[in-house]
Motif scaffolding. Structure first.
Motif, PDB file in Angstrom:
ATOM      1  N   GLY A 248       0.952  -0.847  -0.348  1.00 56.75           N
ATOM      2  CA  GLY A 248      -0.379   0.366   0.154  1.00 56.75           C
ATOM      3  C   GLY A 248       0.832   1.311  -0.017  1.00 56.75           C
ATOM      4  O   GLY A 248       1.901   0.972  -0.011  1.00 56.75           O
ATOM      5  N   PHE A 249       0.214   1.950   0.433  1.00 59.71           N
ATOM      6  CA  PHE A 249       0.873   3.670  -0.122  1.00 59.71           C
ATOM      7  C   PHE A 249       2.055   3.853   1.365  1.00 59.71           C
ATOM      8  O   PHE A 249       3.074   4.010   0.769  1.00 59.71           O
ATOM      9  N   ILE A 250       1.322   3.507   2.337  1.00 55.57           N
ATOM     10  CA  ILE A 250       2.721   3.816   3.312  1.00 55.57           C
ATOM     11  C   ILE A 250       3.326   2.997   3.380  1.00 55.57           C
ATOM     12  O   ILE A 250       5.294   2.976   3.921  1.00 55.57           O
TER      13      ILE A 250
ATOM     14  N   ASP B 101       0.858  -9.066   1.917  1.00 59.73           N
ATOM     15  CA  ASP B 101      -0.130  -9.252   1.644  1.00 59.73           C
ATOM     16  C   ASP B 101      -1.272  -9.313   0.861  1.00 59.73           C
ATOM     17  O   ASP B 101      -0.763  -9.914  -0.245  1.00 59.73           O
ATOM     18  N   LYS B 102      -2.390  -8.926   0.571  1.00 62.76           N
ATOM     19  CA  LYS B 102      -3.455  -9.518   0.455  1.00 62.76           C
ATOM     20  C   LYS B 102      -3.530  -8.650  -1.161  1.00 62.76           C
ATOM     21  O   LYS B 102      -4.712  -9.592  -2.099  1.00 62.76           O
TER      22      LYS B 102
ATOM     23  N   ASP C  12      -3.541 -13.152   3.547  1.00 60.78           N
ATOM     24  CA  ASP C  12      -4.603 -12.614   4.383  1.00 60.78           C
ATOM     25  C   ASP C  12      -3.937 -12.309   5.481  1.00 60.78           C
ATOM     26  O   ASP C  12      -4.154 -13.285   6.404  1.00 60.78           O
ATOM     27  N   ILE C  13      -4.469 -11.341   6.400  1.00 61.32           N
ATOM     28  CA  ILE C  13      -3.514 -11.554   7.921  1.00 61.32           C
ATOM     29  C   ILE C  13      -4.614 -11.828   8.437  1.00 61.32           C
ATOM     30  O   ILE C  13      -4.351 -12.082   9.642  1.00 61.32           O
TER      31      ILE C  13
ATOM     32  N   PHE D  15       0.576  -1.873   9.003  1.00 63.36           N
ATOM     33  CA  PHE D  15       0.201  -1.129   8.246  1.00 63.36           C
ATOM     34  C   PHE D  15      -1.042  -1.812   7.639  1.00 63.36           C
ATOM     35  O   PHE D  15      -1.827  -0.809   7.513  1.00 63.36           O
TER      36      PHE D  15
ATOM     37  N   SER E 199      -8.132   1.612   4.605  1.00 60.97           N
ATOM     38  CA  SER E 199      -7.830   2.603   4.614  1.00 60.97           C
ATOM     39  C   SER E 199      -9.038   3.831   4.217  1.00 60.97           C
ATOM     40  O   SER E 199      -8.067   5.202   4.709  1.00 60.97           O
TER      41      SER E 199
ATOM     42  N   THR F  63     -10.545  -6.759   8.391  1.00 63.52           N
ATOM     43  CA  THR F  63      -9.260  -7.183   8.425  1.00 63.52           C
ATOM     44  C   THR F  63      -8.681  -6.044   9.239  1.00 63.52           C
ATOM     45  O   THR F  63      -7.614  -6.402  10.201  1.00 63.52           O
TER      46      THR F  63
ATOM     47  N   TYR G 216     -14.670   3.047   9.872  1.00 58.67           N
ATOM     48  CA  TYR G 216     -13.254   3.077   9.639  1.00 58.67           C
ATOM     49  C   TYR G 216     -12.429   2.998  10.704  1.00 58.67           C
ATOM     50  O   TYR G 216     -11.489   2.731  11.503  1.00 58.67           O
TER      51      TYR G 216
ATOM     52  N   LYS H 188     -11.209   1.201  13.778  1.00 57.11           N
ATOM     53  CA  LYS H 188      -8.606   1.568  13.641  1.00 57.11           C
ATOM     54  C   LYS H 188      -9.469   1.927  15.220  1.00 57.11           C
ATOM     55  O   LYS H 188      -8.629   0.853  15.416  1.00 57.11           O
TER      56      LYS H 188
ATOM     57  N   ASN I 134      -1.579  11.302   5.964  1.00 53.17           N
ATOM     58  CA  ASN I 134      -0.208  11.395   4.930  1.00 53.17           C
ATOM     59  C   ASN I 134      -0.024  12.133   3.154  1.00 53.17           C
ATOM     60  O   ASN I 134      -1.532  11.512   2.984  1.00 53.17           O
TER      61      ASN I 134
HETATM   62  P1  NAD Z   1      -3.677   1.587   1.772  1.00 53.11           P
HETATM   63  O1  NAD Z   1      -5.458   0.898   1.778  1.00 53.11           O
HETATM   64  O2  NAD Z   1      -2.990   2.753   1.136  1.00 53.11           O
HETATM   65  O3  NAD Z   1      -2.959   0.015   1.863  1.00 53.11           O
HETATM   66  C1  NAD Z   1      -3.416  -1.030   2.744  1.00 53.11           C
HETATM   67  C2  NAD Z   1      -2.494  -2.149   2.179  1.00 53.11           C
HETATM   68  O4  NAD Z   1      -3.106  -3.602   3.434  1.00 53.11           O
HETATM   69  C3  NAD Z   1      -2.951  -2.396   0.816  1.00 53.11           C
HETATM   70  O5  NAD Z   1      -1.548  -2.964   0.562  1.00 53.11           O
HETATM   71  C4  NAD Z   1      -3.628  -3.243   0.597  1.00 53.11           C
HETATM   72  O6  NAD Z   1      -3.153  -4.836  -0.705  1.00 53.11           O
HETATM   73  C5  NAD Z   1      -3.422  -4.337   2.346  1.00 53.11           C
HETATM   74  N1  NAD Z   1      -3.767  -5.169   2.552  1.00 53.11           N
HETATM   75  C6  NAD Z   1      -5.380  -4.910   2.908  1.00 53.11           C
HETATM   76  N2  NAD Z   1      -6.039  -5.700   3.363  1.00 53.11           N
HETATM   77  C7  NAD Z   1      -5.402  -6.409   3.824  1.00 53.11           C
HETATM   78  C8  NAD Z   1      -5.982  -7.678   4.825  1.00 53.11           C
HETATM   79  N3  NAD Z   1      -6.384  -8.331   4.684  1.00 53.11           N
HETATM   80  N4  NAD Z   1      -4.348  -8.702   4.806  1.00 53.11           N
HETATM   81  C9  NAD Z   1      -3.279  -8.018   4.249  1.00 53.11           C
HETATM   82  N5  NAD Z   1      -2.632  -7.092   3.488  1.00 53.11           N
HETATM   83  C10 NAD Z   1      -4.018  -6.457   3.508  1.00 53.11           C
HETATM   84  O7  NAD Z   1      -3.446   2.099   3.248  1.00 53.11           O
HETATM   85  P2  NAD Z   1      -2.476   3.496   3.938  1.00 53.11           P
HETATM   86  O8  NAD Z   1      -2.366   4.745   3.513  1.00 53.11           O
HETATM   87  O9  NAD Z   1      -0.961   2.721   3.185  1.00 53.11           O
HETATM   88  O10 NAD Z   1      -2.227   2.936   4.705  1.00 53.11           O
HETATM   89  C11 NAD Z   1      -1.620   2.116   6.032  1.00 53.11           C
HETATM   90  C12 NAD Z   1      -2.294   2.165   7.343  1.00 53.11           C
HETATM   91  O11 NAD Z   1      -1.862   3.518   8.122  1.00 53.11           O
HETATM   92  C13 NAD Z   1      -3.218   1.790   7.535  1.00 53.11           C
HETATM   93  O12 NAD Z   1      -3.196   1.009   8.925  1.00 53.11           O
HETATM   94  C14 NAD Z   1      -4.360   3.079   7.964  1.00 53.11           C
HETATM   95  O13 NAD Z   1      -5.214   3.043   9.196  1.00 53.11           O
HETATM   96  C15 NAD Z   1      -3.066   3.811   8.041  1.00 53.11           C
HETATM   97  N6  NAD Z   1      -3.509   5.129   8.744  1.00 53.11           N
HETATM   98  C16 NAD Z   1      -3.186   6.159   7.605  1.00 53.11           C
HETATM   99  C17 NAD Z   1      -3.013   7.787   6.994  1.00 53.11           C
HETATM  100  C18 NAD Z   1      -3.134   7.730   5.974  1.00 53.11           C
HETATM  101  O14 NAD Z   1      -3.415   9.202   4.895  1.00 53.11           O
HETATM  102  N7  NAD Z   1      -3.716   7.307   4.474  1.00 53.11           N
HETATM  103  C19 NAD Z   1      -3.240   8.040   8.165  1.00 53.11           C
HETATM  104  C20 NAD Z   1      -3.414   7.560   9.411  1.00 53.11           C
HETATM  105  C21 NAD Z   1      -3.123   6.493   9.133  1.00 53.11           C
END
Ligand code: NAD
Ligand code: TYD
Length: 358
Positions: free
Chosen positions: A14-16, A37-38, A63-64, A85, A89, A104, A162, A166, A192
Motif C-alpha cells: 500500500g501507500f505508506i 499483503d493480500k 490475508d492477515i 500497516f 483505509s 481486516t 473506518y 481502527k 499522509n
Molecule cells: P492503503 O490502503 O494504501 O494500503 C493498505 C494495504 O493493506 C494494501 O496494500 C492492501 O492490499 C493491504 N491489505 C488490506 N487488507 C489486507 C488484509 N486483510 N491482509 C493483508 N493485507 C491487506 O493504506 P495506507 O494509506 O498505506 O495506510 C496504511 C496504514 O496507515 C493503515 O493502517 C491506515 O489505517 C494507517 N494510516 C493511514 C493514513 C493515511 O493518511 N493514509 C493516516 C493515518 C493512519
C-alpha cells in the motif's frame, strides 16, 4: 533493539507500507523484511519495483486474517518485529461498506496479535527482544472544533466505520500489552501524502482529475481541516519508535501543517497551471472545483500535538507542506503511467507477471 531483525511488514504494497519497506531496507542493512499483503484493490506491487531483487526482501501474498498462514510465517521466518500497516483505509469506502473494515482492521489485527503472542511467549522463543508496532490514525480521537489538539490521552471518539475499526484495533493492541505483556507500541498519525498514494484519496484524486479536465469534488463547504504529514517523515518517525520507543506507549505523529481542504485543492490547481500550463480550455484548473454533498459524519478538524515523540524520541517532521506538495506533484507528473495503470486496472496484472509467470 539489536540490529539484526526479521520483520513482518503487513500491507507493504500500500501507500505508506511501500514507502516504509523502501526506507527500512536502506536505513537498516541488517534487517530482513517480509511483506505480507493480500493485494486488495489498494495493494500495488508496482510500488516496490526494484526492491524484489533485494535478497533481504520477501513478498508473501496472504490475508492477515488467515491465522494459520500468519502463524506459519512467524515460525518459518522467526519473526521478531511486526510493523502493522495492513488495513482498509478509505473513509468513504467504509461508509459504503463497513464489513471489510471490521474484518481486516479488527479481526486481522487480532490474528496478528495472537500469532505474535504464541510465538514470542513460547518456551522455545530464542530471538531478540521482540516488538509489535501497530500503525494507527488520529481519526480514533474523533473531530476537533476550531481550537485544541489531539494528545495521546485524548479519549477515543471515532465517528466513521473506518475510525471505529481502527480504534477497536488500537484497544486490542493495548489490551495485549496489559493482559499478556506483549511488547507493543502504537502510532497515531495524521493524513499522509506523497508518492504512491492511491488516487481515491484527496491529493492524488485532485491531481488525476485536474490532469484530465474532470470536475474536482470538494465535500461540504471545503473548510474541513486536516494536518498533512509527508509520508517520508511518517516512515522516519516509525523507525524512531521501533528503535527507541517504549513498550505499551502510543505516539502521536503530525505534520504541523493544518490546511482547509479547499486550500489544498486550489494549491494543487495553481501548481499544475504553473508547471505545465493551462489546460486546453484555456481556463485555470480552479474552474473545475465543484462543491458536492458532504461526507456523512464528516470530521471537521484534525490536529496533532506531537510533543511526546519530539521530546522523548527527538523526532520532528522535516517537510513543510509547501515543499512537500511541490515534490508530490512532481512525482505524480513523472509517474503518470503509474496512475494510468491504476485507473485502467492493469496494475493488478503485475502480480501474475512477477510471481505466477511459470
Ligand atoms: P492503503 O490502503 O494504501 O494500503 C493498505 C494495504 O493493506 C494494501 O496494500 C492492501 O492490499 C493491504 N491489505 C488490506 N487488507 C489486507 C488484509 N486483510 N491482509 C493483508 N493485507 C491487506 O493504506 P495506507 O494509506 O498505506 O495506510 C496504511 C496504514 O496507515 C493503515 O493502517 C491506515 O489505517 C494507517 N494510516 C493511514 C493514513 C493515511 O493518511 N493514509 C493516516 C493515518 C493512519
Ligand atoms: P481523504 O483523503 O479521504 O482522507 P481522510 O478522510 O482520511 O481525512 O480526505 C481528506 C479530506 O478531503 C476529507 O476532509 C474529505 C475531503 N475530500 C473531498 O473534499 N473530496 C474528495 O474527493 C475526497 C476523496 C476527500
Amino acid at each position: 533493539m539489536k540490529n539484526r531483525r526479521s520483520a513482518l511488514v503487513t500491507g507493504g504494497c500500500g501507500f505508506i507500507g511501500a514507502n516504509f519497506v523502501s526506507l527500512i531496507l536502506q536505513a537498516c542493512p541488517e534487517w530482513r523484511v517480509i511483506n505480507l499483503d493480500k493485494l486488495t484493490y489498494a495493494g500495488n506491487l508496482q510500488n516496490l519495483q526494484g526492491i524484489e531483487e533485494d535478497e533481504r526482501y520477501r513478498f508473501v501474498k496472504a490475508d492477515i486474517c488467515d491465522s494459520a498462514r500468519v502463524e506459519e510465517l512467524f515460525k518459518e521466518e522467526r519473526i521478531d518485529t511486526v510493523v502493522h500497516f495492513a488495513a482498509e483505509s478509505h473513509v468513504d469506502r467504509s461508509i459504503l461498506g463497513p464489513a471489510e473494515f471490521i474484518q481486516t482492521n479488527i479481526i486481522g489485527t487480532f490474528a496478528l496479535l495472537e500469532a505474535a503472542r504464541k510465538s514470542w511467549q513460547s518456551d522455545s522463543w530464542q530471538g531478540p527482544e521482540p516488538c509489535f508496532l501497530h500503525v494507527s490514525t488520529d481519526e480514533v480521537y474523533g473531530s476537533l472544533g476550531d481550537t485544541g489538539y489531539f494528545t495521546e490521552s485524548t479519549p477515543f471518539d471515532p465517528r466513521s466505520p473506518y475510525s471505529a475499526s481502527k480504534a477497536s484495533s488500537d484497544h486490542l493492541v493495548s489490551a495485549y500489552f496489559h493482559t499478556y505483556g506483549l511488547p507493543v507500541r502504537i502510532t497515531n498519525c495524521s493524513n499522509n501524502y506523497g508518492p504512491y498514494q492511491f488516487p481515491e484519496k484527496l491529493i492524488p484524486l485532485i491531481f488525476n482529475n485536474s490532469m484530465h479536465g474532470k470536475s474536482l469534488p470538494v465535500y461540504g463547504d471545503g473548510k474541513n481541516i486536516r494536518d498533512w504529514l509527508y509520508v517520508e517523515d511518517h516512515c522516519e518517525a516509525i523507525v524512531e519508535v521501533l528503535k527507541n520507543g517504549e513498550n505499551g506507549k502510543s505516539y502521536n505523529i503530525g505534520g504541523n501543517n493544518e490546511k482547509q481542504n479547499i486550500e489544498v485543492v486550489t494549491l494543487i490547481c495553481d501548481i499544475l497551471d504553473r508547471k505545465i500550463g493551462l489546460p486546453e480550455s484555456g481556463k485555470p484548473r480552479r474552474s473545475l472545483i465543484t462543491y458536492v454533498a458532504d461526507r456523512l459524519g464528516h470530521d471537521r478538524r484534525y490536529a496533532i500535538d506531537a510533543t511526546r515523540i519530539r521530546e522523548e524520541l527527538g523526532w520532528e517532521p522535516k517537510m513543510t507542506f509547501e515543499r512537500g506538495i511541490e515534490k508530490t506533484i512532481d512525482w505524480y507528473l513523472a509517474n503518470q503511467e503509474w496512475v494510468a495503470n491504476i485507473v485502467d486496472g492493469s496494475y493488478q496484472k503485475y502480480y501474475q507477471e512477477m510471481y505466477e509467470a511459470e
